[in-house]
Write an enzyme that holds these catalytic residues in place. Sequence first.
Site, mmCIF file in Angstrom:
data_model
loop_
_atom_site.group_PDB
_atom_site.id
_atom_site.type_symbol
_atom_site.label_atom_id
_atom_site.label_comp_id
_atom_site.label_asym_id
_atom_site.label_seq_id
_atom_site.Cartn_x
_atom_site.Cartn_y
_atom_site.Cartn_z
ATOM 1 N N ASP A 28 -11.965 -27.464 33.518
ATOM 2 C CA ASP A 28 -12.103 -28.926 33.499
ATOM 3 C C ASP A 28 -12.483 -29.388 34.896
ATOM 4 O O ASP A 28 -11.659 -29.364 35.816
ATOM 5 C CB ASP A 28 -10.786 -29.554 33.058
ATOM 6 C CG ASP A 28 -10.881 -31.062 32.871
ATOM 7 O OD1 ASP A 28 -11.873 -31.657 33.350
ATOM 8 O OD2 ASP A 28 -9.969 -31.641 32.250
ATOM 9 N N TYR B 75 -23.079 -45.485 32.115
ATOM 10 C CA TYR B 75 -23.641 -44.143 32.279
ATOM 11 C C TYR B 75 -24.449 -44.055 33.570
ATOM 12 O O TYR B 75 -24.243 -43.151 34.390
ATOM 13 C CB TYR B 75 -24.530 -43.806 31.078
ATOM 14 C CG TYR B 75 -25.317 -42.528 31.247
ATOM 15 C CD1 TYR B 75 -24.680 -41.318 31.479
ATOM 16 C CD2 TYR B 75 -26.711 -42.535 31.184
ATOM 17 C CE1 TYR B 75 -25.400 -40.142 31.647
ATOM 18 C CE2 TYR B 75 -27.437 -41.371 31.341
ATOM 19 C CZ TYR B 75 -26.776 -40.173 31.577
ATOM 20 O OH TYR B 75 -27.504 -39.014 31.759
#
Length: 275
Positions: free
Chosen positions: A37, A126
């Site tokens: 991660d 984004y």
Amino acid sequence: MLKVWIVGSESQVGKTIAAVLDTTELKVLCTDKEELDITHTEEVLSYGEIQRPDVIINCAAITDTDLCEANPELAYRVNALGARNLSLVARKHNAKIVQLSTDDVFDGKKGTPYTEFDDTHPLTVYGRSKRAGENYVKEFTHKHFIIRSNWVYGKGGKNFVNNLLEFTGEELTIPADQYGSPTSALDLARIILHLIHTNEYGTYHATCKGKCSRFAFAQEILKLAGKSVVLQPGSSGEVSSPRPAYAVLDNFILRIIDVYEMPTWQESLKEYLEG
């Protein structure tokens, strides 16, 4: 032997890079979110300490614009903090880092192709999170290649080309007022592999040559694939996902330093469909 770490190895670009790397000359490390991660700083630093990569290629990102708008914390964790953590590893081990970015760092209002020297002005979560990722990379390590591309498509990915090829209906409305430069993941992988063997650090626009509307792109896909679908021209206002209306990037730096030339988007699409 050069050790290359592909982060986000299950993405369409990550898979493509892994497929074209010469494993007789390079040692390849592949991780995706199941193995590592990138939002966990200590986990990333520990992996870097164990593996000590020479090159880090960051293909990991949250690219779903609707998801980013709905969950900005997730977008910034992956797209910004993830890039920061990888940059920390690159700095500590004197590694090169490739950060994939996007035309969404621009607002799409210029009307002419964007160069690497144009000011960014993202309109979406984004785009803002990807710009933040770029800034972290530039802040923490000088041995970086920030590569912006757009309308990227590749094998096994969820993208415009594959969605159109899988469409089973008879009629489809496609925006005719969105412009970009369609780029295959394979050609993006090729320029990345070229650059990591150089010291030409900096920010690059890397798209296939030429531009077209989404509508014209869809027409070319259907023609080359021999697929019959009635296309109707629409407007970007009819599409839910916010994207820049004019997403054309000028490969200005690649052109002036004369290190690599991208193919036309038509040539690249033909190679993809025949592959």
